[in-house]
Scaffold this active site. Structure first.
Site, PDB file in Angstrom:
ATOM      1  N   HIS A  39       0.767  -1.248   0.000  1.00  0.00           N
ATOM      2  CA  HIS A  39       0.000   0.000   0.000  1.00  0.00           C
ATOM      3  C   HIS A  39       0.798   1.297   0.000  1.00  0.00           C
ATOM      4  O   HIS A  39       0.180   2.360  -0.023  1.00  0.00           O
ATOM      5  CB  HIS A  39      -0.933   0.026   1.221  1.00  0.00           C
ATOM      6  CG  HIS A  39      -1.959  -1.048   1.206  1.00  0.00           C
ATOM      7  ND1 HIS A  39      -3.038  -1.046   0.350  1.00  0.00           N
ATOM      8  CD2 HIS A  39      -2.065  -2.180   1.932  1.00  0.00           C
ATOM      9  CE1 HIS A  39      -3.773  -2.124   0.559  1.00  0.00           C
ATOM     10  NE2 HIS A  39      -3.198  -2.826   1.512  1.00  0.00           N
ATOM     11  N   LYS A  67      -6.285  -8.770  -8.233  1.00  0.00           N
ATOM     12  CA  LYS A  67      -6.869  -8.233  -7.012  1.00  0.00           C
ATOM     13  C   LYS A  67      -7.936  -7.220  -7.406  1.00  0.00           C
ATOM     14  O   LYS A  67      -7.721  -6.385  -8.283  1.00  0.00           O
ATOM     15  CB  LYS A  67      -5.792  -7.585  -6.142  1.00  0.00           C
ATOM     16  CG  LYS A  67      -6.325  -7.118  -4.793  1.00  0.00           C
ATOM     17  CD  LYS A  67      -5.230  -6.612  -3.892  1.00  0.00           C
ATOM     18  CE  LYS A  67      -5.861  -6.177  -2.563  1.00  0.00           C
ATOM     19  NZ  LYS A  67      -4.890  -5.596  -1.664  1.00  0.00           N
ATOM     20  N   HIS A 142      -1.598  -2.558   9.007  1.00  0.00           N
ATOM     21  CA  HIS A 142      -2.663  -3.031   8.115  1.00  0.00           C
ATOM     22  C   HIS A 142      -3.463  -1.848   7.595  1.00  0.00           C
ATOM     23  O   HIS A 142      -3.819  -0.948   8.351  1.00  0.00           O
ATOM     24  CB  HIS A 142      -3.584  -3.994   8.868  1.00  0.00           C
ATOM     25  CG  HIS A 142      -4.778  -4.437   8.076  1.00  0.00           C
ATOM     26  ND1 HIS A 142      -4.685  -5.321   7.045  1.00  0.00           N
ATOM     27  CD2 HIS A 142      -6.083  -4.079   8.166  1.00  0.00           C
ATOM     28  CE1 HIS A 142      -5.899  -5.498   6.524  1.00  0.00           C
ATOM     29  NE2 HIS A 142      -6.761  -4.759   7.187  1.00  0.00           N
TER      30      HIS A 142
END
Length: 145
Positions: A39, A67, A142
Site C-alpha cells: 500500500h 486483485k 494493516h
C-alpha cells in the site's frame, strides 16, 4: 583496577542499551513490511492509468489472480506513522487499534481481467484512510480502508 572494572561494566551496559535500541526499529519495520509492500509508494504521485496497472503488477497483485481493489498511499513513512498517534477507532474486524488520517492516495479498481492481463481504473486524491497500528511504539501494520 576497580576503576577499570567499573568503566568496563559501564561500557558493556551502554553497548547493551544501544543494541536494544537498534532491535526495536527493525522489529517495527518487520511489522510494517506487509503494509509497505502492498500500500505505500512515497516516490510517486500516482493517479494515471499507466501507474495503476504497472504498480499492481509490480507489487504482485496480479500473479495468481487480479486483485479487485487496492490503494497506494503517497506519503513518507513519517506521515504514515503519525496516523498511529491519532485517537483509536474501531477497525472493520471489531478491534480498537485503528487510526484515521488524511493522505494522498491512488485507488485502483479492477475493470478487466484476462488470464495474465489485469486492468485497473481509478484516480489519485487526498482522502481519509484507516490504518491498524500495533507495537510499542505503535507502527502501521494493516490498511483497513
Amino acid at each position: 583496577m576497580a576503576l577499570q572494572k567499573t568503566l568496563s561494566l559501564l561500557l558493556l551496559l551502554l553497548l547493551t542499551l544501544l543494541g536494544l535500541g537498534f532491535v526495536q526499529p527493525s522489529y517495527g519495520q518487520f511489522m510494517y513490511q506487509p503494509l509497505q509492500q502492498q500500500h505505500v509508494d512515497s516516490t510517486q504521485r500516482g493517479g494515471t492509468s499507466l501507474y495503476r496497472n504497472t504498480m499492481m503488477q509490480r507489487q504482485g497483485m496480479t500473479r495468481l489472480r487480479c486483485k479487485q481493489f487496492n490503494t497506494f498511499i503517497h506519503e513518507n513513512i513519517g506521515a504514515i506513522n503519525n496516523i498511529c498517534r491519532t485517537p483509536n477507532i474501531q477497525c472493520r474486524n471489531g478491534k480498537e487499534n485503528c487510526h484515521e488520517g488524511v493522505v494522498r492516495v491512488t485507488d485502483c479498481r479492477l475493470t478487466a481481467s484476462f488470464p495474465v492481463n489485469c486492468r485497473y481504473e481509478g484516480r489519485g486524491s487526498s482522502r481519509h484512510v484507516v490504518i491498524a497500528c500495533e507495537g510499542n511504539p505503535q507502527v502501521p501494520v494493516h490498511f483497513d480502508g
